[in-house]
Design a protein around this motif. Structure first.
Motif, PDB file in Angstrom:
ATOM      1  N   SER A 137     -25.037  24.701 -26.249  1.00 40.39           N
ATOM      2  CA  SER A 137     -26.375  24.093 -26.266  1.00 40.39           C
ATOM      3  C   SER A 137     -26.363  22.729 -26.953  1.00 40.39           C
ATOM      4  CB  SER A 137     -27.355  25.019 -26.998  1.00 40.39           C
ATOM      5  OG  SER A 137     -28.560  24.343 -27.293  1.00 40.39           O
ATOM      6  N   ALA A 138     -26.742  21.685 -26.205  1.00 39.17           N
ATOM      7  CA  ALA A 138     -26.844  20.349 -26.790  1.00 39.17           C
ATOM      8  C   ALA A 138     -27.942  20.302 -27.848  1.00 39.17           C
ATOM      9  CB  ALA A 138     -27.119  19.318 -25.696  1.00 39.17           C
ATOM     10  N   ASP A 139     -29.024  21.046 -27.638  1.00 37.80           N
ATOM     11  CA  ASP A 139     -30.116  21.074 -28.620  1.00 37.80           C
ATOM     12  C   ASP A 139     -29.643  21.695 -29.932  1.00 37.80           C
ATOM     13  OD1 ASP A 139     -32.078  19.913 -26.964  1.00 37.80           O
ATOM     14  OD2 ASP A 139     -32.501  21.847 -26.019  1.00 37.80           O
ATOM     15  N   ALA A 140     -28.877  22.768 -29.834  1.00 35.94           N
ATOM     16  CA  ALA A 140     -28.343  23.393 -31.050  1.00 35.94           C
ATOM     17  C   ALA A 140     -27.401  22.445 -31.777  1.00 35.94           C
ATOM     18  CB  ALA A 140     -27.623  24.691 -30.696  1.00 35.94           C
ATOM     19  N   LEU A 141     -26.600  21.726 -31.041  1.00 36.04           N
ATOM     20  CA  LEU A 141     -25.631  20.830 -31.672  1.00 36.04           C
ATOM     21  C   LEU A 141     -26.308  19.677 -32.400  1.00 36.04           C
ATOM     22  CD1 LEU A 141     -22.803  20.748 -28.993  1.00 36.04           C
ATOM     23  CD2 LEU A 141     -22.828  21.961 -31.179  1.00 36.04           C
ATOM     24  N   ARG A 142     -27.475  19.258 -31.934  1.00 39.35           N
ATOM     25  CA  ARG A 142     -28.218  18.235 -32.671  1.00 39.35           C
ATOM     26  C   ARG A 142     -28.619  18.755 -34.040  1.00 39.35           C
ATOM     27  NH1 ARG A 142     -29.683  16.258 -27.486  1.00 39.35           N
ATOM     28  NH2 ARG A 142     -31.196  17.903 -27.072  1.00 39.35           N
ATOM     29  N   VAL A 143     -29.008  20.024 -34.106  1.00 36.27           N
ATOM     30  CA  VAL A 143     -29.344  20.633 -35.394  1.00 36.27           C
ATOM     31  C   VAL A 143     -28.097  20.733 -36.262  1.00 36.27           C
ATOM     32  CG1 VAL A 143     -30.276  22.684 -36.529  1.00 36.27           C
ATOM     33  CG2 VAL A 143     -31.243  21.923 -34.343  1.00 36.27           C
ATOM     34  N   ALA A 144     -26.988  21.146 -35.672  1.00 27.27           N
ATOM     35  CA  ALA A 144     -25.740  21.272 -36.424  1.00 27.27           C
ATOM     36  C   ALA A 144     -25.308  19.921 -36.994  1.00 27.27           C
ATOM     37  CB  ALA A 144     -24.643  21.859 -35.538  1.00 27.27           C
ATOM     38  N   VAL A 157     -10.322  25.304 -38.627  1.00 26.20           N
ATOM     39  CA  VAL A 157     -11.282  26.390 -38.425  1.00 26.20           C
ATOM     40  C   VAL A 157     -12.134  26.060 -37.209  1.00 26.20           C
ATOM     41  CG1 VAL A 157     -13.204  27.705 -39.426  1.00 26.20           C
ATOM     42  CG2 VAL A 157     -11.363  26.852 -40.906  1.00 26.20           C
ATOM     43  N   LEU A 158     -12.351  27.050 -36.341  1.00 27.41           N
ATOM     44  CA  LEU A 158     -13.227  26.888 -35.179  1.00 27.41           C
ATOM     45  C   LEU A 158     -14.396  27.856 -35.306  1.00 27.41           C
ATOM     46  CD1 LEU A 158     -14.010  25.911 -32.342  1.00 27.41           C
ATOM     47  CD2 LEU A 158     -12.417  27.608 -31.407  1.00 27.41           C
ATOM     48  N   ASP A 159     -15.611  27.319 -35.270  1.00 20.07           N
ATOM     49  CA  ASP A 159     -16.836  28.120 -35.315  1.00 20.07           C
ATOM     50  C   ASP A 159     -17.464  28.093 -33.929  1.00 20.07           C
ATOM     51  OD1 ASP A 159     -19.216  29.389 -35.864  1.00 20.07           O
ATOM     52  OD2 ASP A 159     -20.049  27.772 -37.095  1.00 20.07           O
ATOM     53  N   LEU A 160     -17.249  29.183 -33.167  1.00 24.93           N
ATOM     54  CA  LEU A 160     -17.805  29.293 -31.821  1.00 24.93           C
ATOM     55  C   LEU A 160     -19.261  29.739 -31.876  1.00 24.93           C
ATOM     56  CD1 LEU A 160     -14.884  31.210 -30.049  1.00 24.93           C
ATOM     57  CD2 LEU A 160     -15.468  28.803 -29.717  1.00 24.93           C
ATOM     58  N   CYS A 161     -20.083  29.250 -30.944  1.00 25.72           N
ATOM     59  CA  CYS A 161     -21.523  29.584 -30.914  1.00 25.72           C
ATOM     60  C   CYS A 161     -22.157  29.211 -32.245  1.00 25.72           C
ATOM     61  CB  CYS A 161     -21.733  31.066 -30.615  1.00 25.72           C
ATOM     62  SG  CYS A 161     -20.856  31.685 -29.168  1.00 25.72           S
ATOM     63  N   THR A 162     -21.927  27.991 -32.691  1.00 24.39           N
ATOM     64  CA  THR A 162     -22.255  27.588 -34.063  1.00 24.39           C
ATOM     65  C   THR A 162     -23.747  27.550 -34.361  1.00 24.39           C
ATOM     66  OG1 THR A 162     -21.678  25.994 -35.791  1.00 24.39           O
ATOM     67  CG2 THR A 162     -22.277  25.095 -33.638  1.00 24.39           C
ATOM     68  N   GLY A 163     -24.602  27.249 -33.355  1.00 25.20           N
ATOM     69  CA  GLY A 163     -26.044  27.182 -33.622  1.00 25.20           C
ATOM     70  C   GLY A 163     -26.365  26.124 -34.659  1.00 25.20           C
ATOM     71  N   SER A 164     -26.974  26.534 -35.746  1.00 24.58           N
ATOM     72  CA  SER A 164     -27.335  25.609 -36.831  1.00 24.58           C
ATOM     73  C   SER A 164     -26.117  25.077 -37.568  1.00 24.58           C
ATOM     74  CB  SER A 164     -28.249  26.312 -37.833  1.00 24.58           C
ATOM     75  OG  SER A 164     -27.530  27.324 -38.533  1.00 24.58           O
ATOM     76  N   GLY A 165     -24.957  25.702 -37.342  1.00 20.69           N
ATOM     77  CA  GLY A 165     -23.751  25.317 -38.064  1.00 20.69           C
ATOM     78  C   GLY A 165     -23.575  26.038 -39.382  1.00 20.69           C
ATOM     79  N   CYS A 166     -24.413  27.031 -39.663  1.00 14.89           N
ATOM     80  CA  CYS A 166     -24.429  27.618 -41.006  1.00 14.89           C
ATOM     81  C   CYS A 166     -23.090  28.241 -41.395  1.00 14.89           C
ATOM     82  CB  CYS A 166     -25.565  28.624 -41.152  1.00 14.89           C
ATOM     83  SG  CYS A 166     -25.424  30.107 -40.136  1.00 14.89           S
ATOM     84  N   ILE A 167     -22.375  28.863 -40.447  1.00 13.34           N
ATOM     85  CA  ILE A 167     -21.090  29.483 -40.789  1.00 13.34           C
ATOM     86  C   ILE A 167     -20.039  28.408 -41.050  1.00 13.34           C
ATOM     87  CG2 ILE A 167     -19.213  30.924 -39.948  1.00 13.34           C
ATOM     88  CD1 ILE A 167     -21.266  32.540 -38.371  1.00 13.34           C
TER      89      ILE A 167
END
Length: 300
Positions: free
Chosen positions: A158-165, A126-136
């Protein structure tokens, strides 16, 4: 500092938020109160006429500070630091979109389709593009853990978003089946032409640039513009995804895209022009178009 009853503190917060035009003033006041004093409703009703304990002076000060931040239209979820989604608690901050119930429509659809059409021993990427928080992607990983060949890739520019994910992957115990990857859509996969996914999901930026100024201050001023702005007509990311996704879908692969309530027909057209088939538009619980689902290969 003046000591107040718990009921008085909550009422004070409600009045303050109402005066600052916070739409869900009563509910938001309660969530802030519950977070600071670790009370559920039952405990509150028992203690609401009691004066806050002397050792809670810091909690009282924190509560009032949090109420002031909410009055300044900082999102409740940024103040508390988390948001529930699909029955799971996700960390959030100003670098990611706040998970919304509308998006659960996409996750529930994928879960239903996978469990109905794919065998447990089947390879499932599964690939989640534009994952943000990773919620999906993380929700899918969490609820599909019975598939031994499961791997979920969470990607974002976004590296900042990926830290949250990454934080949420660890928090929800999905590190064994999730990988986090910085990528501008499919950019990171171009060096690996054999990379294929059975499912691609995305909640891409889809708000037309000209509409952003009219959004609520909580969204306009505090959620990342990078995750909101879909350029002039809101369809820029759908075009980019549609033009490349077929090259990364495995046979029988499917793509699921969250859309704005009025974008169903337009996104369907974008996917048709890119050669997708079996296109479906799925509505959310309010009856509004919310997800477009498509297959990359022609149906016989």
């Amino acid at each position: 500092m003046e000591r107040r009853t718990y009921g008085g503190l909550l009422k004070e917060a409600e009045t303050y938020l109402f005066g600052h035009h916070v739409e869900e003033w009563r509910l938001d006041a309660w969530y802030l109160f519950s977070s600071c004093f670790s009370m559920d409703r039952a405990k509150y009703y028992i203690k609401r006429d009691c004066t806050a304990e002397e050792e809670e002076v810091d909690a009282v000060a924190q509560f009032r500070a949090m109420v002031e931040r909410r009055g300044a239209r900082i999102p409740l979820q940024h103040i508390i630091g988390e948001q529930e989604f699909m029955g799971l608690s996700f960390r959030v901050n100003e670098h990611v979109l706040i998970p919304r119930q509308d998006t659960e429509t996409l996750v529930e659809l994928v879960l239903e389709d996978v469990k109905r059409t794919r065998a447990r021993n089947e390879r499932l990427r599964v690939l989640d593009l534009c994952t943000g928080s990773g919620c999906i992607g993380i929700s899918l990983a969490y609820y599909l853990r019975m598939y031994p060949e499961l791997q979920v890739t969470l990607s974002d520019i976004s590296a900042d978003a990926l830290r949250v994910a990454r934080d949420n992957v660890c928090r929800l115990g999905c590190g064994d089946c999730c990988r986090v990857l910085q990528s501008d859509l499919f950019g990171a996969f171009k060096g690996n032409p054999g990379e294929r996914f059975q499912i691609i999901v995305s909640n891409p930026p889809y708000i037309p640039s000209g509409d952003i100024e009219g959004l609520e201050p909580e969204v306009r001023e505090h959620e990342p513009l990078l995750a909101l702005d879909g350029e002039k007509d809101g369809l820029a990311f759908y075009r980019r995804i549609a033009s490349e996704a077929a090259g990364y879908l495995a046979p029988r692969g499917e793509i699921y895209l969250e859309i704005g309530w009025d974008q169903g027909a337009d996104v369907e057209t974008v996917l048709m022009k890119a050669g997708f088939c079996g296109i479906e538009i799925i509505k959310d619980l309010t009856g509004k178009d919310r997800v477009v689902k498509a297959a990359a290969r022609r149906l016989d």
